[in-house]
Design a protein around this motif. Structure first.
Motif, short mmCIF file in Angstrom:
data_model
loop_
_atom_site.label_atom_id
_atom_site.label_comp_id
_atom_site.label_asym_id
_atom_site.label_seq_id
_atom_site.Cartn_x
_atom_site.Cartn_y
_atom_site.Cartn_z
N ALA A 818 0.85 -1.19 0.00
CA ALA A 818 0.00 0.00 0.00
C ALA A 818 0.88 1.24 0.00
N VAL A 819 0.49 2.23 -0.80
CA VAL A 819 1.25 3.48 -0.90
C VAL A 819 0.35 4.63 -0.45
N PHE A 820 0.85 5.44 0.46
CA PHE A 820 0.10 6.65 0.84
C PHE A 820 0.98 7.87 0.64
N VAL A 821 0.37 8.90 0.10
CA VAL A 821 1.09 10.16 -0.06
C VAL A 821 0.29 11.23 0.68
N PRO A 822 0.70 11.56 1.90
CA PRO A 822 -0.01 12.61 2.63
C PRO A 822 0.17 13.93 1.87
N LEU A 823 -0.94 14.63 1.70
CA LEU A 823 -0.84 15.78 0.80
C LEU A 823 -1.00 17.11 1.51
N GLY A 824 -1.25 17.03 2.86
CA GLY A 824 -1.54 18.23 3.64
C GLY A 824 -0.62 19.39 3.31
N ASP A 825 0.70 19.15 3.33
CA ASP A 825 1.59 20.30 3.13
C ASP A 825 2.01 20.47 1.67
N ALA A 826 1.63 19.51 0.83
CA ALA A 826 2.07 19.60 -0.57
C ALA A 826 1.08 20.35 -1.44
N ILE A 827 -0.17 20.41 -1.00
CA ILE A 827 -1.16 21.13 -1.81
C ILE A 827 -1.93 22.09 -0.91
N ASP A 828 -2.66 22.99 -1.51
CA ASP A 828 -3.54 23.89 -0.78
C ASP A 828 -4.80 23.08 -0.48
N LEU A 829 -4.83 22.51 0.75
CA LEU A 829 -5.87 21.54 1.08
C LEU A 829 -7.26 22.13 0.91
#
Ligand SMILES: [Zn+2]
Ligand SMILES: [Zn+2]
Length: 895
Positions: A818-829
C-alpha cells in the motif's frame, strides 16, 4: 570520425558518408571462398525492379525487410550475400520507349527492329541504374559487385541454355492455341499477365434460327461481336431440352452461314439457356470444343481488335466494341434479341496497359508446365519450402495443382529473342533450337531465319537464383551460394516469379532455390488504397530520407509491417506517418550523446578481463538493466528468426527508450556526476548495455547505430558495427530477482507520480510517502533504491513499514504493497477540497438529470436500444466518478 557528435540528430550529416565508407571497405562483398565449414552463407536474391523503375514505397518496404535480414545474418557471422539486379521488363520498357518515340511522331516500325532495340539500350544505359542508386540511400547492403541485368550477356547464355534443354526434353513446343492478346501492346500475354478485373457487363440472349425454319435455339453471350466467327452451337450431351436438336443445323444470322449443333460435355447446362455459341478462334473453351468436333476456326478480328476481312462486309474495320453495338443493333432489327441481362463477370486486362485482353487464336511457344510443377509442389508438401505467412503456401499449392502451360513468346522486340531457327529451303523445313546463333540449317546446310518473337521477361527472371551466380557454367559462386535461403517479395508476383523460380531450381539445379518465402504486405494509404502513381497517393521514399533520414524511414516501415498485414501510411501527412521513426532516432541520438559524453575514457569491462566489474559492485538498478538487456537480446533474436520484424523493432525500442533512457540513465546520473559512489560501475554498465542496444538496432537503423557505435572510446578506426558480433543471451545475466525488485521500484515511482498529477502537486514541490503492507521483496527493493525513489518521484521522506501515515493519495502495487502520499503540506488543502466539492456537485446534477431521462418511458420506449444503452453507460460512469471523488475527499480529510 573523431569530430564531436552534433548536438541534434542530423541524418544528412552521417548517412551518405557512412554508406561510402562501408562500400569502400567492401563490407557487403562476399567471396565464394570455397569453404563449406562455417561461416555458413546466407543468400537473398533481390526481386529485380524494372530497369525503368524509380523507387516507390513498395520497393522501400521490400528492400528494407531484405536488408534487415541480411544485416542480422551478417552480424551472426554468416557470409551474407544479397544479390541485386534489374529486370529488362519486356513490355514495360518497350512501352516507355515507344511513348518517347510517339512524341517524335514515330513508331518502332519507322526505326526497324535493330535501330529500335539500339534505342532501348541507350535509354536503359542513361536511366537504368537510377533505382539501384536510390537503394543505396536506403542503406541497402547489397553486394554491388554482383549486380545483374536480366538481358546482359551472362543472362542470355543462361536463357538459351534453359530454352534448349527444355526444348530437347520436349517441354517446349509451338502451337496454335488461344492465348491472351493485348491489342494495344500487340503481343501475347501469359495467363498471369492478363489480370482479371470484375466488370459490370451484360449477357445478351440471341435467337439462332434452325436452318429448316422449324424454330430457333437461344444462346447467351457476353461478347456479341464474336458471333460473326461462330462455327457451331453446343449443348451438353445429357441436356434433355436439346436432345432432338443435336446434329441439326443453324443458319447463323448476319454471317449467313450454316453451322451444326453439337453435343459436348464442356458445356455447362446451367449457364444461360444451356446452349452456347462456339467461336473456336476467340475463346479457349470453344477452341477445345472445336478441336473435338473438327470445327473450322474463323478469326474475325485483326491483331488491333478490329473486325477483319473474315467478318461480313458491313462490320469490317470496326473496333471490337463498336462492332458489339452494331451486331446487337442488327440482330435487334431482325427481331433476334430475346433479352439482355446485367452481368457481372471477370475480364482480363493487360497488366502493363490495362487494355481489355482479347482471347486470340495464334501460333505461340509454350512450356509444358505439369512435369515442372510436380517436384516444386512436392518441395512444399514435404516441408522443404515454407511460406511466411503460412497460409500463402496453399495459394502456391493450388496454383501448382491446376497449372496450365506457359505461353512464353511475345511479339515484342525488346527481350531475349527466341533461339529457334527455321530452315527456309523448300522441302527441308527443319526447326532447330540452338545455344549459339545458326547461320545455316543443321540438316541440309540451307539458309535459315530466326524466330521473330522474344521470350517473356519472366523466362529470364525465373533463372536468376542460379544464373546470377554464373550458371550454366559451374562456377565457385554457384557451388558456394546455391541454394539460397530467403526470398522476400510482394504477394503479387507469387505465381509470375516465385513459383516459377522454384520450378526452374528443381529442373536445372535439382534443388529448390530457397527454403523460405516471406511474402510481405502492400503499402496503402489511410483509405486502404494501394499507393500508386495513377491515384497520386504515393509517398516518395527519397523525400522521407531527405526530411527525416533513412533510419527513420526504415524504423517506421519495420515497426508498421507485421507478418500478413499491410503497411498503412498517410500521403497527406508524411510528418505524422514517419514520426515513430523520427522520434525514435532522436531519442537514440540523445541517449547516445549523453552516454558517450559521460564515459570519461574506456569503460571498465563487465566481465572476463582484468579490472572487470565484480558482481558485488553492482546495484539493484545495474543488475536490473543487465538482466533487461539480456532478455531483450533473446526477444529480438527470436523475433527476427521468426520473421517478426515488427516485434523485434518493438522490443529493441522498449529497451532503449524506456528501460535504458528513461530509467537507467536517470537512475545513474548522481553516480556519473560524482554525487554518489560507483560512477565507474555505472559507466561500465551503461556503455555495455547501450552497445548491445545499438547492435540489436543496427539491422533496422544501420546509419545512426554505426555513427554512435564508432564513437566509443578505444574503438579501432576500421571497426564497423555491421560486422560486429550479434549479441547472445548470457545465462549469467539472467536475474529474475532483480527484474522483480526493480519492477516494484518502478511501480512505486509511477504510483507516486500519478498521485502527484491527480492532486495537482506542483512539479517543484516534494511530497512525503509511506509504504506499508509490504510483500516479501518490496522492503529490500525500496531500501536498495531509496535514493532513486526519492529523486525520481520527488519525495522528501519515505517511510517503509507499518509506522507511516495512512492518509492522502493512495495506491496499491501489484504485490499488495500500500502506498500513501499525505498531501496536507504539498497542496492547498482547502482549495483542493473545494475543487473536489464543486466537482462532486456538478456530477450529482448530471446524474440526477440522467436518472430522470432514463426513467422517462417516452424516451426509453422510442429511442433505439443502442442509444438507451449508451445513456445508461454514461450514468454508470458518472456514478463511478462521483464515488472516486467522494473517496478522495475523505482521504484528504475534507469536511
Ligand atoms: Zn497492353
Ligand atoms: Zn534445312
Amino acid at each position: 570520425m573523431t569530430e564531436p557528435l552534433a548536438p541534434h540528430y542530423n541524418p544528412a550529416l552521417i548517412e551518405a558518408d557512412l554508406y561510402r565508407w562501408w562500400t569502400g571497405r567492401r563490407l557487403f562483398t562476399v567471396e565464394p571462398d570455397g569453404r563449406t565449414t562455417p561461416p555458413v552463407p546466407y543468400v537473398i536474391v533481390m526481386p529485380p525492379p524494372n530497369v525503368t523503375a524509380v523507387l516507390h514505397m513498395g520497393h522501400g518496404l521490400n528492400n528494407t525487410i531484405q536488408d534487415v535480414l541480411i544485416r542480422f545474418e551478417r552480424m551472426r557471422g554468416r557470409r551474407a550475400l544479397w544479390i541485386p539486379g534489374t529486370d529488362h521488363a519486356g513490355i514495360a520498357t518497350q512501352n516507355v520507349v515507344e511513348r518517347l518515340l510517339a512524341q517524335e511522331g514515330k513508331t518502332r516500325f519507322d526505326l526497324g527492329r535493330e535501330a529500335f532495340v539500339e534505342r532501348v539500350w541507350q535509354y536503359v544505359a542513361d536511366t537504368g541504374s537510377t533505382i539501384l542508386k536510390q537503394l543505396e540511400a536506403l542503406g541497402a547492403s547489397c553486394d554491388w559487385s554482383r549486380t545483374y541485368f536480366t538481358l546482359d550477356r551472362r543472362m542470355s547464355r543462361a536463357v538459351r541454355e534453359a530454352f534448349v534443354r527444355l526444348y530437347e526434353k520436349g517441354l517446349i513446343y509451338r502451337g496454335h492455341y488461344i492465348i491472351n492478346w493485348c491489342p494495344r501492346c500487340l503481343t501475347a500475354l501469359s495467363n498471369e499477365e492478363a489480370e482479371k478485373q470484375e466488370v459490370e457487363g451484360k449477357l445478351w440472349y440471341f435467337r439462332y434460327p434452325l436452318a429448316d425454319g422449324s424454330g430457333h435455339v437461344t444462346v447467351a453471350t457476353t461478347r456479341p461481336e464474336t458471333m460473326l466467327g461462330d462455327t457451331a452451337v453446343a449443348v451438353h450431351p445429357e441436356d434433355p431440352r436439346y436432345r432432338g436438336l443435336v446434329g441439326r443445323e443453324i443458319r447463323l444470322p448476319l454471317a449467313d452461314r450454316l453451322i451444326p449443333i453439337v453435343a459436348d460435355p464442356a458445356v455447362d447446362p446451367s449457364f444461360g439457356t444451356g446452349a452456347v455459341k462456339v467461336t473456336p478462334a476467340h475463346d479457349p473453351t470453344d477452341f477445345e470444343i472445336g478441336r473435338r468436333h473438327g470445327l473450322a476456326s474463323v478469326d474475325v478480328m485483326t491483331p488491333e481488335a478490329r473486325m477483319s476481312l473474315a467478318a461480313p462486309e458491313r462490320f469490317r474495320g470496326l473496333d471490337r466494341f463498336d462492332a458489339r453495338r452494331e451486331v446487337v443493333a442488327a440482330l435487334d432489327a431482325l427481331g433476334l434479341v430475346e433479352r439482355v441481362e446485367p452481368h457481372r463477370h471477370a475480364v482480363g486486362h493487360c497488366y502493363r496497359c490495362e487494355t481489355v485482353v482479347e482471347p486470340r487464336l495464334s501460333e505461340q511457344w509454350f512450356v509444358r508446365m505439369e512435369p515442372l510443377a510436380r517436384p516444386a509442389l512436392a518441395a512444399y508438401r514435404e516441408g522443404r519450402l515454407r511460406f511466411v505467412p503460412e497460409r500463402r503456401g496453399e495459394d502456391y499449392a493450388q496454383w501448382m495443382e491446376n497449372i496450365r502451360d506457359w505461353c512464353i513468346s511475345r511479339q515484342l522486340w525488346w527481350g531475349h529473342r527466341i533461339p529457334v531457327w527455321y530452315c527456309t529451303r523448300p522441302g527441308c523445313g527443319r526447326t532447330a533450337a540452338s545455344r549459339t546463333d545458326l547461320e545455316t540449317c543443321p540438316a541440309c546446310g540451307g539458309p535459315v531465319r530466326q524466330d521473330e518473337d522474344v521470350l517473356d521477361t519472366w523466362f529470364s527472371s525465373w533463372l536468376v537464383p542460379f544464373s546470377s551466380l554464373g550458371w550454366p557454367r559451374r562456377t565457385r559462386d554457384l557451388a558456394a551460394f546455391y541454394p539460397g535461403d530467403t526470398l522476400v517479395t510482394a504477394p503479387e508476383i507469387l505465381f509470375f516469379w516465385v513459383a516459377r523460380m522454384v520450378m526452374a531450381g528443381c529442373e536445372f539445379m535439382g534443388e529448390i532455390p530457397f527454403s523460405t518465402v516471406y511474402l510481405h504486405g502492400t503499402v496503402r494509404d489511410t483509405q486502404h488504397r494501394k499507393m500508386s502513381k495513377s491515384l497520386g497517393n504515393g509517398i516518395d521514399p527519397l523525400d522521407v530520407v531527405r526530411l527525416y533520414g533513412a533510419d527513420a524511414l526504415r524504423y517506421t516501415i519495420v515497426a508498421g509491417a507485421a507478418v500478413g498485414t499491410d503497411l498503412i501510411l498517410d500521403p497527406d501527412d508524411v510528418e505524422t506517418s514517419f514520426a515513430p521513426g523520427r522520434n525514435f532516432a532522436n531519442k537514440l541520438w540523445n541517449a547516445g550523446r549523453f552516454i558517450l559524453s559521460n564515459l570519461d575514457g574506456v569503460p571498465r569491462p563487465l566481465a572476463g578481463a582484468p579490472g572487470a566489474v565484480k558482481r558485488s559492485e553492482l546495484t539493484l538498478a545495474d543488475r536490473w538493466i543487465i538482466a533487461r538487456c539480456d532478455a531483450t537480446v533473446a526477444e529480438v533474436t527470436e523475433a527476427l528468426e521468426r520473421y517478426r520484424l515488427n516485434e523485434a523493432a518493438a522490443a529493441a525500442y522498449r529497451f532503449l527508450w524506456s528501460d535504458l533512457a528513461d530509467w537507467y540513465i536517470e537512475q545513474i546520473k548522481p553516480r556519473l556526476y560524482g554525487e554518489q559512489p560507483g560512477g565507474d560501475v555505472a559507466r561500465a554498465v551503461a556503455a555495455q548495455t547501450f552497445d548491445v542496444a545499438l547492435r540489436l538496432l543496427h539491422p533496422v537503423m544501420p546509419f545512426i547505430t554505426e555513427a554512435l557505435w564508432k564513437r566509443y572510446p578505444g574503438r579501432p578506426a576500421d571497426a564497423s558495427i555491421s560486422i560486429s558480433p550479434w549479441p547472445r543471451p548470457d545465462p549469467r545475466a539472467r536475474d529474475p530477482e532483480a527484474l522483480r525488485r526493480f519492477g516494484l521500484v518502478q511501480e512505486l515511482v509511477g504510483a507516486i507520480r500519478q498521485i502527484r498529477a491527480e492532486y495537482g502537486v506542483a512539479p517543484g514541490r516534494t511530497v512525503r510517502a509511506a509504504v506499508s503492507n509490504l510483500g516479501p521483496e518490496a522492503g529490500p527493493a525500496f531500501e536498495a533504491e531509496r535514493g532513486t525513489i526519492l529523486r525520481l518521484a520527488k519525495v522528501s521522506e519515505l517511510t517503509v513499514g507499518e509506522t507511516g501515515e495512512r492518509a492522502g493519495g493512495h495506491a496499491v502495487l501489484s504485490d499488495g504493497t500500500a502506498v500513501f502520499v499525505p498531501l496536507g503540506d504539498a497542496i492547498d488543502l482547502e482549495r483542493e477540497c473545494s475543487r473536489l466539492g464543486s466537482e462532486v456537485d456538478r456530477l450529482s446534477r448530471m446524474i440526477r438529470s440522467q436518472e430522470q431521462k432514463l426513467a422517462d418511458e417516452q424516451f426509453t420506449a422510442k429511442a433505439p436500444a443502442a442509444v438507451v444503452e449508451r445513456e445508461r453507460r454514461k450514468l454508470e460512469t458518472w456514478r463511478e466518478q462521483a464515488g472516486v471523488l467522494a473517496q478522495k475527499r475523505e482521504l484528504l480529510g475534507c469536511g
